[in-house]
Structure formats: structure tokens, C-alpha cells
Design a protein around this motif. Structure first.
Motif, PDB file in Angstrom:
ATOM      1  N   GLY A  46       8.134   8.662 -37.682  1.00 65.52           N
ATOM      2  CA  GLY A  46       8.798   7.874 -38.881  1.00 65.52           C
ATOM      3  C   GLY A  46       8.819   7.420 -39.376  1.00 65.52           C
ATOM      4  N   PRO A  47      10.299   7.148 -40.478  1.00 67.09           N
ATOM      5  CA  PRO A  47       9.992   5.538 -40.916  1.00 67.09           C
ATOM      6  C   PRO A  47      11.629   5.101 -39.391  1.00 67.09           C
ATOM      7  CG  PRO A  47      11.329   7.645 -42.221  1.00 67.09           C
ATOM      8  CD  PRO A  47      10.438   8.396 -41.540  1.00 67.09           C
ATOM      9  N   PRO A  53      16.715   4.661 -33.597  1.00 65.67           N
ATOM     10  CA  PRO A  53      18.311   5.024 -32.816  1.00 65.67           C
ATOM     11  C   PRO A  53      17.001   6.812 -32.543  1.00 65.67           C
ATOM     12  CG  PRO A  53      17.943   5.638 -35.286  1.00 65.67           C
ATOM     13  CD  PRO A  53      16.920   4.819 -35.243  1.00 65.67           C
ATOM     14  N   MET A  54      15.727   7.457 -32.647  1.00 66.17           N
ATOM     15  CA  MET A  54      15.524   8.071 -31.842  1.00 66.17           C
ATOM     16  C   MET A  54      14.910   7.990 -30.732  1.00 66.17           C
ATOM     17  SD  MET A  54      12.873  10.719 -32.324  1.00 66.17           S
ATOM     18  CE  MET A  54      13.755  11.680 -34.238  1.00 66.17           C
ATOM     19  N   LEU A  55      14.367   6.366 -30.819  1.00 66.74           N
ATOM     20  CA  LEU A  55      13.541   6.031 -29.101  1.00 66.74           C
ATOM     21  C   LEU A  55      14.650   5.662 -27.954  1.00 66.74           C
ATOM     22  CD1 LEU A  55      10.868   4.141 -30.876  1.00 66.74           C
ATOM     23  CD2 LEU A  55      10.625   5.693 -29.183  1.00 66.74           C
ATOM     24  N   VAL A  57      17.730   6.640 -27.649  1.00 66.02           N
ATOM     25  CA  VAL A  57      18.207   7.439 -27.473  1.00 66.02           C
ATOM     26  C   VAL A  57      17.546   8.556 -26.048  1.00 66.02           C
ATOM     27  CG1 VAL A  57      19.044  10.215 -27.539  1.00 66.02           C
ATOM     28  CG2 VAL A  57      19.816   8.182 -29.708  1.00 66.02           C
ATOM     29  N   LEU A  58      15.840   7.971 -26.708  1.00 65.88           N
ATOM     30  CA  LEU A  58      15.521   8.642 -25.813  1.00 65.88           C
ATOM     31  C   LEU A  58      14.776   7.991 -24.551  1.00 65.88           C
ATOM     32  CD1 LEU A  58      12.348  10.111 -28.412  1.00 65.88           C
ATOM     33  CD2 LEU A  58      13.517  11.593 -26.013  1.00 65.88           C
ATOM     34  N   PHE A  59      14.702   6.163 -24.676  1.00 67.58           N
ATOM     35  CA  PHE A  59      15.197   5.802 -23.570  1.00 67.58           C
ATOM     36  C   PHE A  59      16.058   6.006 -22.147  1.00 67.58           C
ATOM     37  CE2 PHE A  59      12.054   3.189 -26.238  1.00 67.58           C
ATOM     38  CZ  PHE A  59      10.958   3.229 -25.032  1.00 67.58           C
ATOM     39  N   ILE A  60      17.444   5.768 -23.254  1.00 66.90           N
ATOM     40  CA  ILE A  60      18.602   5.996 -22.568  1.00 66.90           C
ATOM     41  C   ILE A  60      18.331   7.069 -21.830  1.00 66.90           C
ATOM     42  CG2 ILE A  60      21.132   5.996 -22.338  1.00 66.90           C
ATOM     43  CD1 ILE A  60      20.877   4.291 -24.607  1.00 66.90           C
ATOM     44  N   GLY A 101      19.827  -5.393 -28.609  1.00 65.70           N
ATOM     45  CA  GLY A 101      18.165  -5.914 -28.111  1.00 65.70           C
ATOM     46  C   GLY A 101      17.687  -4.924 -28.850  1.00 65.70           C
ATOM     47  N   LEU A 102      17.410  -3.957 -28.620  1.00 62.09           N
ATOM     48  CA  LEU A 102      16.788  -3.206 -29.939  1.00 62.09           C
ATOM     49  C   LEU A 102      16.936  -2.929 -31.326  1.00 62.09           C
ATOM     50  CD1 LEU A 102      16.834   0.666 -27.705  1.00 62.09           C
ATOM     51  CD2 LEU A 102      15.179  -1.046 -28.050  1.00 62.09           C
ATOM     52  N   ILE A 103      17.877  -3.443 -31.636  1.00 66.21           N
ATOM     53  CA  ILE A 103      17.733  -3.588 -33.496  1.00 66.21           C
ATOM     54  C   ILE A 103      17.179  -5.069 -33.201  1.00 66.21           C
ATOM     55  CG2 ILE A 103      18.700  -3.593 -34.686  1.00 66.21           C
ATOM     56  CD1 ILE A 103      20.635  -2.285 -34.238  1.00 66.21           C
ATOM     57  N   CYS A 104      18.075  -6.268 -33.050  1.00 68.85           N
ATOM     58  CA  CYS A 104      16.982  -7.223 -33.013  1.00 68.85           C
ATOM     59  C   CYS A 104      15.394  -7.668 -32.592  1.00 68.85           C
ATOM     60  CB  CYS A 104      17.783  -8.376 -32.094  1.00 68.85           C
ATOM     61  SG  CYS A 104      19.214  -8.883 -32.779  1.00 68.85           S
TER      62      CYS A 104
END
Length: 364
Positions: A46-47, A53-55, A57-60, A101-104
Motif C-alpha cells: 500500500g501507500p 511503519p509496517m516494514l 515494525v516487521l524488521f524490528i 535511517g529508514l525514513i531518510c
């Protein structure tokens, strides 16, 4: 007490945050000046405001479960160990670092995709494929390198193997970044890798504007008619060709994102960036050898399928080297490999310095 401005300068994410903000402002300004909308390169989740955020949470969660499993090598009590790890190790500061890191990284990636999509409008029909085709032909003594690989490797099973390698890149980038951000306790290393990957996107799109090309398979498709028509790469090339035609025909009314560009190869630059980074931080030798083989197969695939000219791959290698070097410099990791070697020889003073740096990163 350390002044706030010193802490900001020493924070390993300072450059990346400033860089992503500037790139974002530039992309928005370019979009407004061209009267072209910004688009989110949608994925199957999805968007972006849902996917990112989903990725994360899943990675952590995946990283915590792996760590809990390694601790006791048993599924018994796995959940309780995972809860303990979250409570004792995943501070708000560490979460903030991983999220930054993920957002940037994602901001730079979205900007890259949109700036790349503006290419047909800004550079119009200025293309240098004819010159690079001649250069490839000259470099290989009157032969096209793609055809030489077809003769050497065949166009059957090898085509499907290289296709799998090439398309797997789409998962390598986010998974490898998440692994470094989540599994490594030295938070400056996560900043280094996130910065290097983000630089790849922007240096890469700058190279597209410097030397606009389509790539051999789009400039001269007859050279690649013998390749499997039902491979993942063939489907991807057909999809990009359809989107490319739609955007070039009317970029203001099309909902598609333009994605065709030859120079430089970001497949080569990103995979080589991973190789150089993991080599410098001391990845297991066996895993490092696997990564180098993967890189070699990626280079072959770029030529075999006609995605890139030889000079495109060389340009990608230059971007990788620059990205890793700049990333090390701006995150305080310049000379990390040397310090790691000294620590491995039992240098107590260097060990104390490294530990202090890691602690500072974790509490910034």
C-alpha cells in the motif's frame, strides 16, 4: 556538559537528515515548476504512510526474534526472551535511530524515483545511446558484449538464473538496510549504511541527467530477441517500456512513473556499495564471498539482458565508492576498518574509544 551544537554535529545522522530534507525540497520545487505531480512508487503493502511503519515494525520484530532464538537456540521460552530483549535493549533512542535511517532512506528513494520520472520532460529527447553502442562495439573488438555473453553462457537456463539474481535486488536493498539498522548495536554503522544507500539514489539520478540513455535493450532490442520471453527481467522490461511510452506521450496526464535510464547502473552501484560496506565492517568471510559472487552475477546480468552499457557499470562502481567514502566521513566512521583491526589485536585504548563512540551513538 557537551554543548548542544557539538552533539548535533557529532550525531551520525545529521548529514543524512539535512541531505534528505534538501533533496525533498528540491524535488518538490522541481515538481511545482514542471507542473508535474509527485508520485509514491507504490508497493504491494500500500501507500508509504502504511508501508513504511509496517516494514519497520516487521524488521524490528524479526530482528528481536532472531536474537532471542540465537540466545538459547530453542523455541522454548522464545516469547519471554524476546520481551526481555525489547525491554532492555530497544530504548526510545535506538528506535529513533532506526526510524531516522529508514525514513531518510525512503525520502531519498521517493525523490529519486520522481526525479527520474521527470527525465523525459527536462532532457526531452536528448539521448546518447548511439555513441555508447559504438563504444561497446569498439571496446569488444567489433562485437557487442551482450551477444558475446549470450554465446558464452547460452540463452536458456543461464538466462533464468541471471534474471533471478537481477530481480532479487529489489529485496536486497531494504532487507540489508533493515538488518544493519536492527541487528547492529553500533548505531553509527546503521547511519553509515543508510547514508551510503541514500547517496546512491541521488548521485545515480544526477548521472541520468548528465548522460541520458535508454540502455541497449531499449535502443536496439533486436540484439536481445533470443533471450527467454517469460523471465522476470523480460516482464520488467516490458512493463518499463509500456510506462515509458505512456509518460513520453503525455507526462502531465499519465499516472505512470518513468523508469528507464542507462547511465549509470544503480544495480551495480548499490550492490557494490553493500560489498564495500560489509567488507569494511568485517562481515563473515563466507558471507562476504557469497556477496561478491552475487555482485559478479549482477554485473553480468546488466550486460546480458541489455540493461546497461559497459561504461554504465563503471559509472555505477564510481558512485558506490564515493557513497561509501562520503558516508564513512560524515558519520564519523572514517578509518573504521583500521580501528577494528587494532581492536581485534587487543588494543585496549582503541577498544575503549570504540565502546565510548558506540555508547554516545546510543544515547544521542
Amino acid at each position: 556538559m557537551t554543548p548542544t551544537w557539538v552533539r548535533v554535529v557529532r550525531w551520525p545522522y545529521t548529514f543524512l537528515v539535512a541531505f534528505s530534507v534538501l533533496v525533498g525540497i528540491f524535488t518538490i520545487s522541481t515538481s511545482a515548476s514542471l507542473d508535474l505531480p509527485l508520485r509514491d512508487p507504490e508497493g504491494f503493502l500500500g501507500p508509504a504512510y502504511v508501508r513504511l511503519p509496517m516494514l519497520g515494525v516487521l524488521f524490528i520484530a524479526g530482528g528481536v526474534l532472531v536474537q532471542a532464538l540465537v540466545q538459547n537456540r530453542s523455541v522454548r521460552g522464545l516469547f519471554s526472551r524476546a520481551v526481555t530483549i525489547v525491554r532492555t535493549e530497544w530504548t526510545w533512542g535506538r528506535l529513533a535511530h532506526a526510524a531516522t535511517g529508514l525514513i531518510c532512506f525512503y525520502v531519498c528513494y521517493v525523490c529519486y524515483r520522481n526525479l527520474k520520472s521527470f527525465l523525459p520532460v527536462i532532457r526531452e529527447d536528448v539521448l546518447y545511446d548511439a555513441d555508447l553502442l559504438k563504444l561497446d562495439h569498439w571496446l569488444f573488438f567489433g562485437h557487442y558484449p551482450g551477444l558475446l555473453l549470450h554465446d558464452l553462457l547460452g540463452t536458456g537456463a543461464s538466462g533464468f538464473v541471471l534474471s533471478t539474481v537481477y530481480t532479487s535486488y529489489l529485496m536486497l536493498v531494504p532487507v540489508s538496510l533493515a538488518a544493519v539498522l536492527v541487528l547492529n548495536r553500533n548505531l553509527s554503522l546503521g547511519a553509515w549504511y543508510a547514508t551510503a544507500l541514500s547517496l546512491n539514489w541521488i548521485l545515480g539520478v544526477a548521472s541520468y541527467y548528465l548522460l541520458p540513455t535508454l540502455g541497449p535493450v531499449f535502443a536496439n532490442p533486436s540484439l536481445f530477441y533470443d533471450l527467454p520471453a517469460d523471465s522476470g527481467v523480460a516482464s520488467l522490461q516490458e512493463y518499463l517500456a509500456d510506462n515509458g511510452y505512456e509518460v513520453r506521450h503525455d507526462p502531465w496526464s499519465s499516472d505512470a512513473i518513468y523508469g528507464i535510464a542507462g547511465f549509470a547502473s544503480l544495480h551495480v552501484s548499490v550492490v557494490l556499495t553493500a560489498c564495500l560496506f560489509f567488507r569494511r565492517i568485517g562481515l563473515n568471510r563466507w558471507l562476504m564471498n557469497v556477496l561478491w559472487v552475487y555482485f559478479a552475477c549482477t554485473v553480468l546480468a546488466t550486460i546480458y539482458f541489455g540493461w546497461h552499457y559497459v561504461v554504465d557499470d563503471l559509472g555505477g562502481a564510481a558512485i558506490a565508492w564515493a557513497s561509501v567514502a562520503i558516508g564513512a566521513l560524515v558519520t564519523g566512521n572514517r578509518g573504521y576498518r583500521r580501528r577494528r583491526g587494532q581492536l581485534g589485536r587487543g588494543d585496549a585504548e582503541v577498544g575503549a574509544t570504540t565502546d565510548d563512540a558506540t555508547t554516545d551513538d546510543a544515547t544521542t
